[in-house]
Write a protein that holds these residues in place. Sequence first.
Motif, short mmCIF file in Angstrom:
data_model
loop_
_atom_site.label_atom_id
_atom_site.label_comp_id
_atom_site.label_asym_id
_atom_site.label_seq_id
_atom_site.Cartn_x
_atom_site.Cartn_y
_atom_site.Cartn_z
N PHE A 55 0.88 -1.12 0.13
CA PHE A 55 -0.43 -0.40 -0.07
C PHE A 55 1.15 1.21 -0.12
CE2 PHE A 55 -2.98 3.64 1.63
CZ PHE A 55 -4.26 2.97 1.26
N ASP A 56 1.74 1.27 1.35
CA ASP A 56 2.86 1.96 1.37
C ASP A 56 3.66 2.93 -0.49
OD1 ASP A 56 3.75 4.25 3.35
OD2 ASP A 56 5.62 3.07 2.58
N GLU A 57 3.74 1.69 -1.02
CA GLU A 57 4.69 1.41 -2.29
C GLU A 57 3.67 2.31 -3.32
OE1 GLU A 57 5.95 -2.12 -3.00
OE2 GLU A 57 8.15 -1.68 -1.83
N GLN A 58 2.39 1.54 -3.20
CA GLN A 58 1.53 2.71 -5.04
C GLN A 58 0.35 3.65 -4.00
OE1 GLN A 58 1.19 -0.89 -7.46
NE2 GLN A 58 1.83 -1.63 -5.61
N ILE A 59 0.27 4.38 -2.98
CA ILE A 59 -0.29 4.41 -2.65
C ILE A 59 -1.25 5.66 -3.20
CG2 ILE A 59 1.34 6.50 -1.00
CD1 ILE A 59 -0.68 6.75 1.63
N GLU A 60 -0.16 6.84 -4.25
CA GLU A 60 -0.73 7.60 -5.01
C GLU A 60 -1.59 6.76 -5.56
OE1 GLU A 60 2.97 7.77 -3.95
OE2 GLU A 60 2.53 9.47 -3.14
N SER A 61 -1.73 5.35 -6.19
CA SER A 61 -2.61 5.40 -6.90
C SER A 61 -3.97 4.50 -6.75
CB SER A 61 -2.18 3.86 -8.28
OG SER A 61 -1.24 3.41 -7.61
N TYR A 62 -3.38 3.45 -5.12
CA TYR A 62 -4.39 3.83 -4.66
C TYR A 62 -5.68 5.10 -4.53
CZ TYR A 62 -2.00 -0.55 -4.34
OH TYR A 62 -1.27 -1.73 -4.70
N SER A 92 -5.33 7.52 -5.65
CA SER A 92 -6.71 7.96 -7.20
C SER A 92 -8.42 7.68 -7.09
CB SER A 92 -6.09 7.05 -8.04
OG SER A 92 -6.80 6.24 -8.54
N GLY A 93 -9.22 8.31 -7.77
CA GLY A 93 -10.45 7.97 -7.68
C GLY A 93 -10.60 7.17 -8.46
N GLU A 94 -9.52 6.48 -8.88
CA GLU A 94 -10.09 5.35 -10.21
C GLU A 94 -9.58 4.14 -9.51
OE1 GLU A 94 -9.66 5.50 -14.04
OE2 GLU A 94 -10.64 7.73 -12.95
N TYR A 95 -8.87 4.12 -8.68
CA TYR A 95 -8.94 2.82 -7.64
C TYR A 95 -10.11 2.73 -6.58
CZ TYR A 95 -6.75 -0.95 -4.90
OH TYR A 95 -6.15 -1.94 -3.80
N ASN A 96 -11.09 1.18 -7.13
CA ASN A 96 -12.44 1.24 -6.68
C ASN A 96 -12.63 0.52 -4.99
OD1 ASN A 96 -13.18 -1.48 -7.75
ND2 ASN A 96 -13.71 -0.64 -8.98
N GLU A 97 -13.70 0.28 -4.44
CA GLU A 97 -14.00 0.31 -3.51
C GLU A 97 -13.55 -1.57 -3.62
OE1 GLU A 97 -18.03 -1.42 -0.93
OE2 GLU A 97 -17.76 0.50 -0.96
N THR A 98 -14.38 -2.15 -4.80
CA THR A 98 -14.88 -3.48 -4.90
C THR A 98 -12.73 -4.08 -5.04
OG1 THR A 98 -15.92 -3.68 -6.15
CG2 THR A 98 -14.47 -5.24 -6.28
N LEU A 99 -11.54 -3.90 -5.08
CA LEU A 99 -10.26 -3.29 -5.75
C LEU A 99 -9.84 -3.55 -4.47
CD1 LEU A 99 -9.26 -1.85 -8.75
CD2 LEU A 99 -9.23 -4.53 -8.28
N THR A 100 -10.24 -2.37 -3.26
CA THR A 100 -9.70 -2.55 -2.03
C THR A 100 -10.27 -3.03 -1.14
OG1 THR A 100 -9.82 0.41 -2.48
CG2 THR A 100 -9.63 -0.83 0.15
#
Length: 199
Positions: A27-34, A36-44
């Motif tokens: 999570f820490d390594e890719q926090i910006e992409s996570y 972003s509004g593109e990364y949705n609840e299902t993926l989370t």
Amino acid sequence: YIYHLNYTVMIPKDEAYNIIQQLVKRFDEQIESYKSGEYNETLTRRDFIDPMFKALGWDIDNSQGYAEAYREVIHEDKVKIGKATKAPDYSFRLPGGKRLFFVEAKKPSIDVKGDISVAYQIRRYGWSAKLPVSIITDFEEFAVYDCTKKPGPTDKSSVARIKYLRYDKYLEEFDFLWNTFSKEHVLKGSFDKYVLSDT
């Protein structure tokens, strides 16, 4: 590596720590992409929340093949709120179906700590189902609410919040997560003790 055939292998605490450590690192390594509004609840849910609770020993996928009444975790459980029926994302239960707590998932672009509406949502779910506590998380943030206090739609998000963690504190606070919400400890009564001490 967690499940074998048709029974659950309780995950040792150190292994659970390692799994959550890997989740935190990713999570820490890719926090910006996570965030972003593109990364949705299902993926989370799939990428972070499901593995986190699996690490704490819960059979998130019903891999044991239990009948509906005996599932440990119900996805999109039904709760009556006034005349409407709502569906919390997760309902964690004891064998036999007694609900323990709800978990409502959000995507990381949501402000769990400050958003009044998400706090009200989880508190209403818990209050309506007469549960002592419930959780809201987007993995980045993890907030535990006392659901014995009647929620109001204009309550600040901090009202009845009894614990708040950011993901970068999960390892430091791992004993709290493990001792309060791991299945092993819940079955030994730790959850009841936590509820009594905090409500």
